[in-house]
Design an enzyme around this catalytic site. Structure first.
Site, mmCIF file in Angstrom:
data_model
loop_
_atom_site.group_PDB
_atom_site.id
_atom_site.type_symbol
_atom_site.label_atom_id
_atom_site.label_comp_id
_atom_site.label_asym_id
_atom_site.label_seq_id
_atom_site.Cartn_x
_atom_site.Cartn_y
_atom_site.Cartn_z
ATOM 1 N N SER A 1 34.334 50.107 38.266
ATOM 2 C CA SER A 1 35.355 49.061 38.182
ATOM 3 C C SER A 1 34.728 47.767 37.677
ATOM 4 O O SER A 1 33.848 47.201 38.323
ATOM 5 C CB SER A 1 35.984 48.822 39.550
ATOM 6 O OG SER A 1 36.730 47.627 39.508
ATOM 7 N N HIS B 1 37.235 51.460 34.664
ATOM 8 C CA HIS B 1 38.420 51.076 35.449
ATOM 9 C C HIS B 1 38.600 49.568 35.316
ATOM 10 O O HIS B 1 37.715 48.788 35.663
ATOM 11 C CB HIS B 1 38.206 51.481 36.911
ATOM 12 C CG HIS B 1 39.356 51.195 37.823
ATOM 13 N ND1 HIS B 1 40.490 51.993 37.891
ATOM 14 C CD2 HIS B 1 39.552 50.205 38.731
ATOM 15 C CE1 HIS B 1 41.317 51.500 38.806
ATOM 16 N NE2 HIS B 1 40.774 50.407 39.326
ATOM 17 N N ASP C 1 40.796 46.371 36.363
ATOM 18 C CA ASP C 1 41.733 45.869 37.373
ATOM 19 C C ASP C 1 42.462 44.640 36.859
ATOM 20 O O ASP C 1 41.835 43.653 36.496
ATOM 21 C CB ASP C 1 40.967 45.500 38.646
ATOM 22 C CG ASP C 1 40.533 46.728 39.423
ATOM 23 O OD1 ASP C 1 41.410 47.541 39.765
ATOM 24 O OD2 ASP C 1 39.331 46.870 39.672
ATOM 25 N N MET D 1 45.213 41.777 37.835
ATOM 26 C CA MET D 1 45.889 41.142 38.980
ATOM 27 C C MET D 1 46.641 39.907 38.502
ATOM 28 O O MET D 1 46.141 39.173 37.641
ATOM 29 C CB MET D 1 44.863 40.724 40.024
ATOM 30 C CG MET D 1 43.949 41.849 40.474
ATOM 31 S SD MET D 1 42.782 41.259 41.714
ATOM 32 C CE MET D 1 41.761 42.726 41.907
ATOM 33 N N HIS E 1 44.433 49.516 35.868
ATOM 34 C CA HIS E 1 45.116 49.462 37.166
ATOM 35 C C HIS E 1 45.896 48.158 37.243
ATOM 36 O O HIS E 1 45.327 47.092 37.473
ATOM 37 C CB HIS E 1 44.045 49.557 38.268
ATOM 38 C CG HIS E 1 44.559 49.458 39.659
ATOM 39 N ND1 HIS E 1 43.727 49.336 40.760
ATOM 40 C CD2 HIS E 1 45.820 49.481 40.156
ATOM 41 C CE1 HIS E 1 44.453 49.274 41.860
ATOM 42 N NE2 HIS E 1 45.729 49.338 41.520
ATOM 43 N N MET F 1 47.915 45.644 38.970
ATOM 44 C CA MET F 1 48.329 45.117 40.284
ATOM 45 C C MET F 1 49.174 43.884 39.996
ATOM 46 O O MET F 1 48.787 42.750 40.278
ATOM 47 C CB MET F 1 47.087 44.773 41.125
ATOM 48 C CG MET F 1 46.366 46.008 41.639
ATOM 49 S SD MET F 1 44.675 45.639 42.181
ATOM 50 C CE MET F 1 43.835 45.767 40.616
ATOM 51 N N MET G 1 45.079 54.077 47.231
ATOM 52 C CA MET G 1 44.162 52.950 47.484
ATOM 53 C C MET G 1 43.487 53.126 48.843
ATOM 54 O O MET G 1 44.162 53.393 49.850
ATOM 55 C CB MET G 1 44.919 51.628 47.465
ATOM 56 C CG MET G 1 45.416 51.189 46.088
ATOM 57 S SD MET G 1 44.123 51.033 44.839
ATOM 58 C CE MET G 1 43.092 49.731 45.523
ATOM 59 N N ASP H 1 40.215 54.496 45.316
ATOM 60 C CA ASP H 1 39.735 53.217 44.782
ATOM 61 C C ASP H 1 39.617 52.229 45.934
ATOM 62 O O ASP H 1 40.605 51.942 46.607
ATOM 63 C CB ASP H 1 40.747 52.721 43.726
ATOM 64 C CG ASP H 1 40.385 51.356 43.140
ATOM 65 O OD1 ASP H 1 39.244 50.899 43.322
ATOM 66 O OD2 ASP H 1 41.272 50.771 42.480
#
Ligand code: DX5
Ligand code: ZN
Length: 221
Positions: free
Chosen positions: A8, A33, A35, A37, A68, A70, A139, A173
């Site tokens: 990640s 990966h 992320d 947000m 991913h 979020m 998660m 994750d």
């Protein structure tokens, strides 16, 4: 299902991000990966479509970018990320979105679909929609930050999903390291995101290989 290890990028040194992306590519990992947000769905901000473009530019051709989201409005950004090079788009099932429509839109754009459930979201939500996804992410921390402790109480959800969907990629994750990865593999997971554990390693390639051999030992592959 193949064992996959995904570093990640959240745990990377932001001062040398391109080099950190190259470190992932050279580590023997299966995908990166990413992320994303929005400071709304989770109380933190992170990467953007520009970061996906940077990853695409730096990574070898075809190296997967597992993204991913979020964020509260995944439908507004999913296809944009695919346009920048993301190869899988994951979105959360806590959101009030038309899951099947968004999954179809992502598939039509050429990417894989991942559905994500938080530690306190019932597995039924994922069971209900897993047929329209390529992977389900359970998660093992509450999303928003790297470096948190693995929540082992999530593992019965992995078992439930694996019992019903033999063909499905199932990911964990959050808080994944050499010990917790083994627990998740025993429960039926085959995809493992690890941020702080892999980026803190002096030799990421050795850490990826070590993780893979422990996981494969449990999975019997
Ligand atoms: C948490 C992120 C994770 C995070 C994992 O919100 O979704 O991908 O980077 O970090 P570690 O492996 O440090 O728990
Ligand atoms: Zn993540």
């Amino acid at each position: 299902m193949k064992t996959e290890i995904l570093p990640s990028l959240l745990a990377a040194d932001p001062g040398t991000l391109a080099d950190e992306i190259r470190r992932v590519a050279a580590s023997g990992a299966d995908a990166l990966h990413l992320d994303v947000m929005d400071g709304h769905f989770v109380p933190n901000l992170s990467f953007s479509p520009d970061t996906a473009a940077l990853c695409r530019r730096v990574l070898p051709e075809g190296f997967p970018i597992n993204t991913h989201l979020m964020i509260t409005n995944p439908g507004d950004y999913a296809v944009r990320f695919v346009g920048k090079g993301s190869t899988t788009i994951q979105f959360h099932l806590e959101l009030d979105v038309n899951v099947r429509a968004l999954a179809a839109e992502i598939h039509a754009s050429g990417a894989r679909v991942g559905l994500v459930i938080n530690p306190d979201t019932p597995v039924e939500r994922a069971l209900q929609y897993a047929d329209c996804a390529d992977e389900v992410l359970c998660m093992t921390v509450f999303p928003g930050y790297g470096g948190q402790a693995f929540i082992a109480d999530v593992l019965p959800k992995v078992e439930r999903l694996r019992a019903r969907f033999h063909w499905l990629d199932i990911m964990v994750d959050g808080g994944v390291n050499a010990e917790t990865a083994v627990l998740a593999a025993k429960a039926g997971a085959n995809q493992f995101v690890a941020g702080s554990y892999l980026f803190a390693a002096e030799d990421m390639a050795a850490a990826v290989a070590g993780l893979r051999s422990r996981i494969d030992g449990v999975r019997g592959v």
